[in-house]
Design an enzyme around this catalytic site. Sequence first.
Site, PDB file in Angstrom:
ATOM      1  N   ARG A  17       0.825  -1.221   0.000  1.00 55.73           N
ATOM      2  CA  ARG A  17       0.000   0.000   0.000  1.00 55.73           C
ATOM      3  C   ARG A  17       0.856   1.267   0.000  1.00 55.73           C
ATOM      4  NH1 ARG A  17      -5.297  -1.144   3.882  1.00 55.73           N
ATOM      5  NH2 ARG A  17      -6.407  -2.406   2.342  1.00 55.73           N
ATOM      6  N   LYS A  27     -17.189 -17.103   2.587  1.00 54.61           N
ATOM      7  CA  LYS A  27     -18.642 -17.036   2.761  1.00 54.61           C
ATOM      8  C   LYS A  27     -19.371 -16.371   1.598  1.00 54.61           C
ATOM      9  CE  LYS A  27     -18.352 -16.766   7.824  1.00 54.61           C
ATOM     10  NZ  LYS A  27     -18.665 -15.938   9.009  1.00 54.61           N
ATOM     11  N   GLY A  39      -7.135  -8.623  -0.177  1.00 59.04           N
ATOM     12  CA  GLY A  39      -5.804  -8.902   0.357  1.00 59.04           C
ATOM     13  C   GLY A  39      -5.376 -10.347   0.252  1.00 59.04           C
ATOM     14  N   GLY A  52     -12.336  -3.951   1.416  1.00 63.83           N
ATOM     15  CA  GLY A  52     -13.753  -3.626   1.600  1.00 63.83           C
ATOM     16  C   GLY A  52     -14.238  -2.563   0.635  1.00 63.83           C
TER      17      GLY A  52
END
Length: 392
Positions: free
Chosen positions: A35, A196, A348, A371
């Site tokens: 980053r 999920k 990530g 996110g």
Amino acid sequence: MIRKLTDIDLRDKTVFLRVDFNVPIDQGKVAESHRIDSSLPTIQLIMQRAKQIVIASHLGRPDGKVIAKYSLAPVRSHLEQALGQPVVLAPDCVGADVERIVRNEKNRIVLLENLRFHKEEEKNDINFARALASLAEVYVDDAFGAAHRAHASISGMTPFFKAKAAGLLLQKELDYLSPLLVNPAKPFVTILGGAKISDKIGVIRNLLPKVDTLLIGGGMAYTFLKAQGLEIGKSLLEQDKLSLATDLLNEAASHGVKIMLPVDHVTGDSEKKNPESCGAQIPADRMGLDIGPETAKRFAEEIKKAKLILWNGPVGLFEIPPYDQGSRTLADTLAELYPNITSVIAGGDTIAAVNAAGVETRITHLSTGGGATLEFLEGKVLPGIKALDEAT
């Protein structure tokens, strides 16, 4: 309209640059610098044109308290080394001491201390935003990884600036992610993995009208397989999402989207050891931990037909060999096709899987979002993007 950094006159200006330097720190050093490195071109361009740069970021979740392990001191050291220029770490991000350091023009690069040492940052407090804004004349946002947060340094500050722009990294993210949602190149193949379905519902629903093929692996695949009546043993299962899985499969069919699920598996015991391969049905005492070789082959063949690939979520427990083979095969396939296809990697864990395969330089774009990327792909308006739009 969002202005680009190259469109703004930075001469004799102090620039406030919001970055996402929320990186892992180990024993006082930056453990993984992707980053930080991704924002270096933005910092270097500003330094070439502006009088001074004030860099701001959060790190971790100190919840409004000053906690030593969340100090940006290790980031300062890494940044100074990467830029080859002195970087001054301010003792705070607001206040008289900070203002004094910034007003000293000899301090060309000032890194503010962790924004989240103040609870007002996450509360988007207007007075805190005003105090931050008073440090500079131009606002530049390069923190795509935090663009989904309505925080003071992201959306609260921008009304106090006449000149505001997207940094090179933020612009690059928009340049690669926007076409996924608007007129994507065809065939467009999306690979979805991770644990999920519940984490990906919005993404799946928003992409279904746009993709040609959806390849599903990882933990989330077992809920889809169970919904189709297959035995999944002790594999990860979201019991309350079985009907949703069926609905999503039906929605895909109604859009003419081809969905491919694993046809074989690499399984482990209850301790994720003693790997064995099996076909479509998983024995009662085993758990699926990776796509099998036949599935990896079929997925790779489908990828080779594509012009555009989006990959979010590893297709196996890539951190533990040999459950990394499925993700490695897909990464290798993307690398083989580079640069003839556009490949966008989001998340990530997926980036980590690509790095582990050693092919990160042969991927078109590694998104820094997490996110923020998922919310963007869901079609949500991100506060950090909206704040830069001069039409709002």
